[in-house]
Design a protein around this motif. Sequence first.
Motif, PDB file in Angstrom:
ATOM      1  N   LEU A 179      -3.895  11.207   7.062  1.00  0.00           N
ATOM      2  CA  LEU A 179      -4.983  11.479   6.096  1.00  0.00           C
ATOM      3  C   LEU A 179      -5.978  12.478   6.689  1.00  0.00           C
ATOM      4  CD1 LEU A 179      -6.953  10.727   3.672  1.00  0.00           C
ATOM      5  CD2 LEU A 179      -7.840   8.957   5.196  1.00  0.00           C
ATOM      6  N   VAL A 231     -13.362   4.329   6.817  1.00  0.00           N
ATOM      7  CA  VAL A 231     -12.822   4.748   5.514  1.00  0.00           C
ATOM      8  C   VAL A 231     -11.799   3.677   5.181  1.00  0.00           C
ATOM      9  CG1 VAL A 231     -11.542   6.468   4.202  1.00  0.00           C
ATOM     10  CG2 VAL A 231     -13.118   7.214   5.994  1.00  0.00           C
ATOM     11  N   ALA A 277      -9.028   7.874  -0.667  1.00  0.00           N
ATOM     12  CA  ALA A 277      -9.603   8.159   0.651  1.00  0.00           C
ATOM     13  C   ALA A 277      -9.938   9.647   0.763  1.00  0.00           C
ATOM     14  CB  ALA A 277      -8.641   7.738   1.757  1.00  0.00           C
ATOM     15  N   THR A 278      -9.102  10.486   0.208  1.00  0.00           N
ATOM     16  CA  THR A 278      -9.386  11.923   0.219  1.00  0.00           C
ATOM     17  C   THR A 278     -10.676  12.212  -0.538  1.00  0.00           C
ATOM     18  OG1 THR A 278      -7.016  12.348   0.303  1.00  0.00           O
ATOM     19  CG2 THR A 278      -8.417  14.188  -0.360  1.00  0.00           C
ATOM     20  N   VAL A 320      -9.563   1.681   1.917  1.00  0.00           N
ATOM     21  CA  VAL A 320      -9.147   1.563   0.516  1.00  0.00           C
ATOM     22  C   VAL A 320      -8.341   0.268   0.394  1.00  0.00           C
ATOM     23  CG1 VAL A 320      -7.775   2.616  -1.333  1.00  0.00           C
ATOM     24  CG2 VAL A 320      -9.162   4.069   0.173  1.00  0.00           C
ATOM     25  N   ASN A 352      -2.466   4.152  14.117  1.00  0.00           N
ATOM     26  CA  ASN A 352      -2.785   4.164  12.676  1.00  0.00           C
ATOM     27  C   ASN A 352      -2.321   5.487  12.048  1.00  0.00           C
ATOM     28  OD1 ASN A 352      -3.805   3.841  10.126  1.00  0.00           O
ATOM     29  ND2 ASN A 352      -5.852   3.195  10.787  1.00  0.00           N
ATOM     30  N   LYS A 393      -4.500  15.960   7.325  1.00  0.00           N
ATOM     31  CA  LYS A 393      -4.305  16.689   6.066  1.00  0.00           C
ATOM     32  C   LYS A 393      -5.643  17.220   5.556  1.00  0.00           C
ATOM     33  CE  LYS A 393      -2.267  16.425   1.535  1.00  0.00           C
ATOM     34  NZ  LYS A 393      -2.042  15.572   0.377  1.00  0.00           N
ATOM     35  N   GLU A 429      -2.814   5.337  -1.696  1.00  0.00           N
ATOM     36  CA  GLU A 429      -1.910   6.449  -2.003  1.00  0.00           C
ATOM     37  C   GLU A 429      -2.119   6.975  -3.425  1.00  0.00           C
ATOM     38  OE1 GLU A 429       2.008   6.280  -0.100  1.00  0.00           O
ATOM     39  OE2 GLU A 429       1.389   4.371   0.800  1.00  0.00           O
ATOM     40  N   LYS A 430      -3.389   6.949  -3.843  1.00  0.00           N
ATOM     41  CA  LYS A 430      -3.771   7.544  -5.129  1.00  0.00           C
ATOM     42  C   LYS A 430      -4.846   8.610  -4.921  1.00  0.00           C
ATOM     43  CE  LYS A 430      -4.267   4.488  -8.566  1.00  0.00           C
ATOM     44  NZ  LYS A 430      -4.783   3.298  -9.280  1.00  0.00           N
ATOM     45  N   GLY A 431      -5.092   8.960  -3.655  1.00  0.00           N
ATOM     46  CA  GLY A 431      -6.055  10.035  -3.385  1.00  0.00           C
ATOM     47  C   GLY A 431      -7.493   9.576  -3.207  1.00  0.00           C
TER      48      GLY A 431
HETATM   49  C1  COA Z   1      -5.810   5.155   5.656  1.00  0.00           C
HETATM   50  C2  COA Z   1      -6.279   4.867   4.223  1.00  0.00           C
HETATM   51  C3  COA Z   1      -7.813   4.953   4.193  1.00  0.00           C
HETATM   52  C4  COA Z   1      -5.672   5.927   3.286  1.00  0.00           C
HETATM   53  O1  COA Z   1      -6.222   5.725   1.981  1.00  0.00           O
HETATM   54  P1  COA Z   1      -5.506   6.326   0.661  1.00  0.00           P
HETATM   55  O2  COA Z   1      -6.489   6.270  -0.460  1.00  0.00           O
HETATM   56  O3  COA Z   1      -4.201   5.652   0.473  1.00  0.00           O
HETATM   57  O4  COA Z   1      -5.264   7.854   1.114  1.00  0.00           O
HETATM   58  P2  COA Z   1      -4.926   9.100   0.148  1.00  0.00           P
HETATM   59  O5  COA Z   1      -4.218   8.608  -1.066  1.00  0.00           O
HETATM   60  O6  COA Z   1      -6.168   9.907  -0.055  1.00  0.00           O
HETATM   61  O7  COA Z   1      -3.860   9.900   1.045  1.00  0.00           O
HETATM   62  C5  COA Z   1      -4.110  11.187   1.554  1.00  0.00           C
HETATM   63  C6  COA Z   1      -3.081  11.516   2.623  1.00  0.00           C
HETATM   64  O8  COA Z   1      -3.123  10.539   3.680  1.00  0.00           O
HETATM   65  C7  COA Z   1      -1.801  10.333   4.211  1.00  0.00           C
HETATM   66  N1  COA Z   1      -1.405   8.932   3.970  1.00  0.00           N
HETATM   67  C8  COA Z   1      -2.051   8.007   3.239  1.00  0.00           C
HETATM   68  N2  COA Z   1      -1.392   6.834   3.287  1.00  0.00           N
HETATM   69  C9  COA Z   1      -0.293   7.037   4.040  1.00  0.00           C
HETATM   70  C10 COA Z   1       0.794   6.204   4.460  1.00  0.00           C
HETATM   71  N3  COA Z   1       0.867   4.913   4.096  1.00  0.00           N
HETATM   72  N4  COA Z   1       1.723   6.724   5.271  1.00  0.00           N
HETATM   73  C11 COA Z   1       1.655   8.009   5.666  1.00  0.00           C
HETATM   74  N5  COA Z   1       0.660   8.859   5.300  1.00  0.00           N
HETATM   75  C12 COA Z   1      -0.303   8.374   4.499  1.00  0.00           C
HETATM   76  C13 COA Z   1      -0.895  11.283   3.474  1.00  0.00           C
HETATM   77  O9  COA Z   1      -0.874  12.501   4.190  1.00  0.00           O
HETATM   78  C14 COA Z   1      -1.656  11.478   2.151  1.00  0.00           C
HETATM   79  O10 COA Z   1      -1.336  12.689   1.533  1.00  0.00           O
HETATM   80  P3  COA Z   1      -0.096  12.730   0.458  1.00  0.00           P
HETATM   81  O11 COA Z   1      -0.463  11.775  -0.619  1.00  0.00           O
HETATM   82  O12 COA Z   1      -0.068  14.146   0.003  1.00  0.00           O
HETATM   83  O13 COA Z   1       1.114  12.303   1.215  1.00  0.00           O
HETATM   84  C15 COA Z   1      -5.801   3.458   3.738  1.00  0.00           C
HETATM   85  O14 COA Z   1      -4.429   3.310   4.034  1.00  0.00           O
HETATM   86  C16 COA Z   1      -6.565   2.309   4.392  1.00  0.00           C
HETATM   87  O15 COA Z   1      -7.600   1.875   3.892  1.00  0.00           O
HETATM   88  N6  COA Z   1      -6.048   1.791   5.516  1.00  0.00           N
HETATM   89  C17 COA Z   1      -6.700   0.663   6.226  1.00  0.00           C
HETATM   90  C18 COA Z   1      -8.038   1.074   6.826  1.00  0.00           C
HETATM   91  C19 COA Z   1      -7.912   2.229   7.790  1.00  0.00           C
HETATM   92  O16 COA Z   1      -6.997   2.266   8.609  1.00  0.00           O
HETATM   93  N7  COA Z   1      -8.858   3.177   7.700  1.00  0.00           N
HETATM   94  C20 COA Z   1      -8.863   4.365   8.549  1.00  0.00           C
HETATM   95  C21 COA Z   1      -9.445   4.122   9.869  1.00  0.00           C
HETATM   96  S1  COA Z   1     -11.236   4.161   9.804  1.00  0.00           S
END
Ligand code: COA
Length: 146
Positions: free
Chosen positions: A113, A68, A80-81, A70, A107, A116, A76-78
Amino acid sequence: MIRKAGECDISQIAACEACCFPLPLSARAIADMLKNPLYLFLVAEDQGTFAGHAAILFTGETAEILSVAVLPAFREKGLATKLLEETEKQTFRNDAIEMLLEVRISNLPAIRLYEKYGFEKIALRKNFYSAPPEDGITMRKGIKLP
Ligand SMILES: CC(C)(COP(=O)(O)OP(=O)(O)OC[C@H]1O[C@@H](n2cnc3c(N)ncnc32)[C@H](O)[C@@H]1OP(=O)(O)O)[C@@H](O)C(=O)NCCC(=O)NCCS
């Protein structure tokens, strides 16, 4: 918007992998996986622009989430959710009963994520990762039948 990926997305998925992971999937690997019906790639778009993706492998009763990711500008715009929501729908449609994934123990954004979203930690895998070496955590979410 979340949609299924096609061949036209290969280069952007590969670029996103390279941006997000130390051992990214190559464009060639992604192209091969897209031809294999056991794999599914989802693309997240933000106002028509590629923003991230998910890669899933369906093995019988299990949907294994391989990536997954982004792009930093869209985090942090939802998104990945939303990728997880669509993954769960596809898991249900494929008659799988659970989603599994591995995540690096450091991580924390990804672990938060997944927690949650309802995933639970079920195993610690010593030295699961290389480059850099690190323990992994296996996380699981069961699919509730209606
Ligand atoms: C992890 C990742 C996929 C999150 O993507 P995202 O689109 O920012 O996630 P969302 O906006 O849907 O966030 C949902 C929840 O995840 C958690 N979260 C996301 N980013 C976070 C951060 N930087 N720090 C802490 N919690 C975080 C929070 O609980 C968040 O809920 P909230 O907005 O109510 O606080 C993104 O940071 C990423 O691509 N990271 C690099 C690749 C990776 O590590 N992938 C996962 C391993 S396969």
